[in-house]
Motif scaffolding. Structure first.
Motif, PDB file in Angstrom:
ATOM      1  N   LEU A   1       0.824  -1.225   0.000  1.00 41.58           N
ATOM      2  CA  LEU A   1       0.000   0.000   0.000  1.00 41.58           C
ATOM      3  C   LEU A   1       0.848   1.261   0.000  1.00 41.58           C
ATOM      4  CD1 LEU A   1      -2.702  -1.142   2.609  1.00 41.58           C
ATOM      5  CD2 LEU A   1      -2.923  -1.022   0.102  1.00 41.58           C
ATOM      6  N   VAL A   2       1.936   1.241   0.805  1.00 40.01           N
ATOM      7  CA  VAL A   2       2.749   2.462   0.937  1.00 40.01           C
ATOM      8  C   VAL A   2       4.156   2.166   0.429  1.00 40.01           C
ATOM      9  CG1 VAL A   2       3.635   4.190   2.527  1.00 40.01           C
ATOM     10  CG2 VAL A   2       1.415   3.096   2.986  1.00 40.01           C
ATOM     11  N   ASN A   3       4.442   2.652  -0.772  1.00 35.60           N
ATOM     12  CA  ASN A   3       5.799   2.461  -1.326  1.00 35.60           C
ATOM     13  C   ASN A   3       6.089   3.591  -2.310  1.00 35.60           C
ATOM     14  OD1 ASN A   3       4.617   1.725  -3.966  1.00 35.60           O
ATOM     15  ND2 ASN A   3       3.847  -0.025  -2.790  1.00 35.60           N
TER      16      ASN A   3
ATOM     17  N   LEU B   1      10.795  -5.091  -7.249  1.00 38.85           N
ATOM     18  CA  LEU B   1      12.014  -4.825  -6.460  1.00 38.85           C
ATOM     19  C   LEU B   1      11.762  -3.745  -5.424  1.00 38.85           C
ATOM     20  CD1 LEU B   1      15.290  -4.895  -8.606  1.00 38.85           C
ATOM     21  CD2 LEU B   1      14.726  -6.177  -6.551  1.00 38.85           C
ATOM     22  N   GLU B   2      10.975  -2.731  -5.826  1.00 34.91           N
ATOM     23  CA  GLU B   2      10.709  -1.611  -4.911  1.00 34.91           C
ATOM     24  C   GLU B   2       9.819  -2.052  -3.757  1.00 34.91           C
ATOM     25  OE1 GLU B   2      12.256   1.308  -5.415  1.00 34.91           O
ATOM     26  OE2 GLU B   2      11.470   2.015  -3.491  1.00 34.91           O
ATOM     27  N   ILE B   3       8.819  -2.889  -4.055  1.00 29.15           N
ATOM     28  CA  ILE B   3       7.913  -3.367  -3.002  1.00 29.15           C
ATOM     29  C   ILE B   3       8.671  -4.290  -2.054  1.00 29.15           C
ATOM     30  CG2 ILE B   3       5.925  -4.857  -2.562  1.00 29.15           C
ATOM     31  CD1 ILE B   3       4.603  -3.609  -5.035  1.00 29.15           C
ATOM     32  N   LEU B   4       9.561  -5.115  -2.608  1.00 23.86           N
ATOM     33  CA  LEU B   4      10.353  -6.004  -1.736  1.00 23.86           C
ATOM     34  C   LEU B   4      11.307  -5.194  -0.860  1.00 23.86           C
ATOM     35  CD1 LEU B   4      10.989  -8.968  -4.183  1.00 23.86           C
ATOM     36  CD2 LEU B   4       9.753  -9.057  -2.011  1.00 23.86           C
ATOM     37  N   TRP B   5      11.875  -4.134  -1.446  1.00 28.90           N
ATOM     38  CA  TRP B   5      12.771  -3.279  -0.648  1.00 28.90           C
ATOM     39  C   TRP B   5      11.965  -2.622   0.470  1.00 28.90           C
ATOM     40  CZ3 TRP B   5      12.571   2.019   0.338  1.00 28.90           C
ATOM     41  CH2 TRP B   5      13.698   2.545   0.980  1.00 28.90           C
ATOM     42  N   THR B   6      10.763  -2.137   0.144  1.00 29.14           N
ATOM     43  CA  THR B   6       9.905  -1.483   1.141  1.00 29.14           C
ATOM     44  C   THR B   6       9.499  -2.476   2.231  1.00 29.14           C
ATOM     45  OG1 THR B   6       9.050  -0.127  -0.673  1.00 29.14           O
ATOM     46  CG2 THR B   6       7.828  -0.070   1.404  1.00 29.14           C
ATOM     47  N   PHE B   7       9.154  -3.697   1.793  1.00 31.24           N
ATOM     48  CA  PHE B   7       8.819  -4.759   2.756  1.00 31.24           C
ATOM     49  C   PHE B   7       9.994  -4.966   3.715  1.00 31.24           C
ATOM     50  CE2 PHE B   7       7.218  -8.641   4.459  1.00 31.24           C
ATOM     51  CZ  PHE B   7       8.269  -9.544   4.496  1.00 31.24           C
TER      52      PHE B   7
ATOM     53  N   GLY C   1      20.958  16.621  -0.002  1.00 28.46           N
ATOM     54  CA  GLY C   1      19.608  16.826  -0.536  1.00 28.46           C
ATOM     55  C   GLY C   1      18.873  15.529  -0.756  1.00 28.46           C
ATOM     56  N   PHE C   2      19.373  14.418  -0.201  1.00 28.45           N
ATOM     57  CA  PHE C   2      18.655  13.130  -0.331  1.00 28.45           C
ATOM     58  C   PHE C   2      17.722  12.955   0.854  1.00 28.45           C
ATOM     59  CE2 PHE C   2      20.403  11.585  -4.036  1.00 28.45           C
ATOM     60  CZ  PHE C   2      21.776  11.691  -4.032  1.00 28.45           C
ATOM     61  N   PHE C   3      16.587  12.341   0.602  1.00 29.92           N
ATOM     62  CA  PHE C   3      15.657  12.074   1.700  1.00 29.92           C
ATOM     63  C   PHE C   3      14.722  10.958   1.278  1.00 29.92           C
ATOM     64  CE2 PHE C   3      13.460  12.743   5.493  1.00 29.92           C
ATOM     65  CZ  PHE C   3      12.100  12.744   5.250  1.00 29.92           C
ATOM     66  N   ASP C   4      14.550   9.970   2.165  1.00 21.28           N
ATOM     67  CA  ASP C   4      13.621   8.890   1.851  1.00 21.28           C
ATOM     68  C   ASP C   4      12.713   8.688   3.052  1.00 21.28           C
ATOM     69  OD1 ASP C   4      13.795   5.634   0.343  1.00 21.28           O
ATOM     70  OD2 ASP C   4      12.342   6.417   1.760  1.00 21.28           O
ATOM     71  N   LEU C   5      11.483   9.163   2.938  1.00 22.23           N
ATOM     72  CA  LEU C   5      10.540   9.174   4.067  1.00 22.23           C
ATOM     73  C   LEU C   5      10.308   7.768   4.623  1.00 22.23           C
ATOM     74  CD1 LEU C   5       8.742  11.009   5.768  1.00 22.23           C
ATOM     75  CD2 LEU C   5       6.863  10.480   4.179  1.00 22.23           C
ATOM     76  N   ILE C   6      10.213   6.777   3.731  1.00 21.56           N
ATOM     77  CA  ILE C   6       9.926   5.405   4.191  1.00 21.56           C
ATOM     78  C   ILE C   6      11.048   4.904   5.089  1.00 21.56           C
ATOM     79  CG2 ILE C   6       9.848   3.001   3.369  1.00 21.56           C
ATOM     80  CD1 ILE C   6       8.017   3.952   1.109  1.00 21.56           C
ATOM     81  N   ALA C   7      12.285   5.095   4.623  1.00 26.55           N
ATOM     82  CA  ALA C   7      13.436   4.614   5.412  1.00 26.55           C
ATOM     83  C   ALA C   7      13.537   5.363   6.738  1.00 26.55           C
ATOM     84  CB  ALA C   7      14.725   4.793   4.598  1.00 26.55           C
ATOM     85  N   VAL C   8      13.270   6.683   6.694  1.00 25.67           N
ATOM     86  CA  VAL C   8      13.401   7.491   7.912  1.00 25.67           C
ATOM     87  C   VAL C   8      12.335   7.117   8.938  1.00 25.67           C
ATOM     88  CG1 VAL C   8      13.215   9.825   8.833  1.00 25.67           C
ATOM     89  CG2 VAL C   8      14.553   9.413   6.766  1.00 25.67           C
ATOM     90  N   VAL C   9      11.086   7.010   8.498  1.00 24.13           N
ATOM     91  CA  VAL C   9       9.997   6.682   9.447  1.00 24.13           C
ATOM     92  C   VAL C   9      10.234   5.303  10.054  1.00 24.13           C
ATOM     93  CG1 VAL C   9       7.530   6.203   9.647  1.00 24.13           C
ATOM     94  CG2 VAL C   9       8.316   8.189   8.346  1.00 24.13           C
ATOM     95  N   ALA C  10      10.551   4.327   9.200  1.00 29.42           N
ATOM     96  CA  ALA C  10      10.789   2.961   9.705  1.00 29.42           C
ATOM     97  C   ALA C  10      12.004   2.950  10.632  1.00 29.42           C
ATOM     98  CB  ALA C  10      11.003   2.001   8.536  1.00 29.42           C
ATOM     99  N   GLY C  11      13.032   3.708  10.282  1.00 34.38           N
ATOM    100  CA  GLY C  11      14.233   3.769  11.115  1.00 34.38           C
ATOM    101  C   GLY C  11      13.945   4.367  12.478  1.00 34.38           C
ATOM    102  N   CYS C  12      13.058   5.368  12.517  1.00 32.21           N
ATOM    103  CA  CYS C  12      12.696   5.977  13.813  1.00 32.21           C
ATOM    104  C   CYS C  12      11.887   4.989  14.656  1.00 32.21           C
ATOM    105  CB  CYS C  12      11.900   7.259  13.573  1.00 32.21           C
ATOM    106  SG  CYS C  12      12.904   8.571  12.864  1.00 32.21           S
ATOM    107  N   VAL C  13      10.949   4.279  14.023  1.00 34.75           N
ATOM    108  CA  VAL C  13      10.164   3.267  14.757  1.00 34.75           C
ATOM    109  C   VAL C  13      11.109   2.223  15.335  1.00 34.75           C
ATOM    110  CG1 VAL C  13       8.534   1.350  14.457  1.00 34.75           C
ATOM    111  CG2 VAL C  13       8.054   3.601  13.440  1.00 34.75           C
TER     112      VAL C  13
END
Lengths: 212, 10
Positions: free
Chosen positions: A108-110, A116-122, A174-186
């Motif tokens: 749902l959120v990727n 490959l992108e969904i597996l990376w997100t998983f 100037g790089f930022f990846d919200l998915i990685a950051v949010v998951a990393g904070c959790v």
């Protein structure tokens, strides 16, 4: 590459080496959650599928190979070589309670709806909760060997250092990846009470014991 | 974004 990410990777490497050392020296995997190790192997397998398709650097490739190999070797040690010392009664967290919701969320959120992108997100989402069976096991046994607490401290520190790496990359690259950051904070937040116990107890020479 | 195409973090 920046100092925070390098320190983070070294902390991750150290954690894996501490775990292997503990099992090899004590010939035992007592107090270690095999389920968390299985989840880590799944995290690395689904994240490093581009291992042969995209080359970043020698460092990147060797670290990926080591993480994948060490995660499967750890599972081999726990479920085969030192199987007699595996405490399955206390390692009772239901992995499907993590894998299924994380799998659904990855769909749902990727960033892109590609395999490959969904597996990376998983893999990113799964890594953020993969430590739960281990923390659950420590809370059930009420204590952890000192070397196990060092393992957990190094493991928790790695993603905390990655958060500093993301701040650094945001301001300087100037790089930022919200998915990685949010998951990393959790992921890092899940270690907070352990960090507190580690700093107030283990560093004072006491054994890590959770209030019963 | 170039970074997303090449995941350079572990």
């Amino acid at each position: 590459m920046n100092v925070f990410r390098l320190l983070g990777d070294m902390s991750h490497l150290l954690a894996i080496l501490i775990l292997l050392l503990k099992m090899w020296k004590t010939r035992s995997c007592a107090g270690i959650s095999g389920k968390t190790q299985i989840l880590f192997a799944l995290v690395f397998t689904t994240r490093y599928l581009d291992l042969f398709s995209s080359f970043i650097s020698i460092y990147n490739t060797t670290m990926k190979l080591f993480f994948i190999a060490s995660s499967y070797f750890t599972i081999f040690l726990m479920y085969s070589k030192f199987k007699a010392t595996y405490d399955s009664n206390h390692d009772s967290f239901r992995m499907e309670f993590l894998v299924v919701p994380v799998g659904g969320l990855a769909f749902l959120v990727n960033h892109e709806f590609l395999p490959l992108e969904i597996l990376w997100t998983f893999s990113i989402y799964l890594e953020s909760v993969a430590i739960l069976p281990q923390l659950f096991m420590v809370s059930k046994t009420g204590e952890a060997e000192t070397i196990t607490s060092h393992y957990l401290f190094a493991l928790g520190s790695y993603r905390l250092l990655y958060i500093f790496n993301w701040v650094y990359r945001y301001y300087f690259d100037g790089f930022f990846d919200l998915i990685a950051v949010v998951a990393g904070c959790v992921q890092t937040i899940l270690y907070c009470d352990f960090f507190y116990l580690y700093i107030t107890k283990v560093l004072k020479g006491k054994k890590l014991s959770l209030p019963a | 974004k170039p970074w997303l195409d090449k995941k350079d973090e572990l």
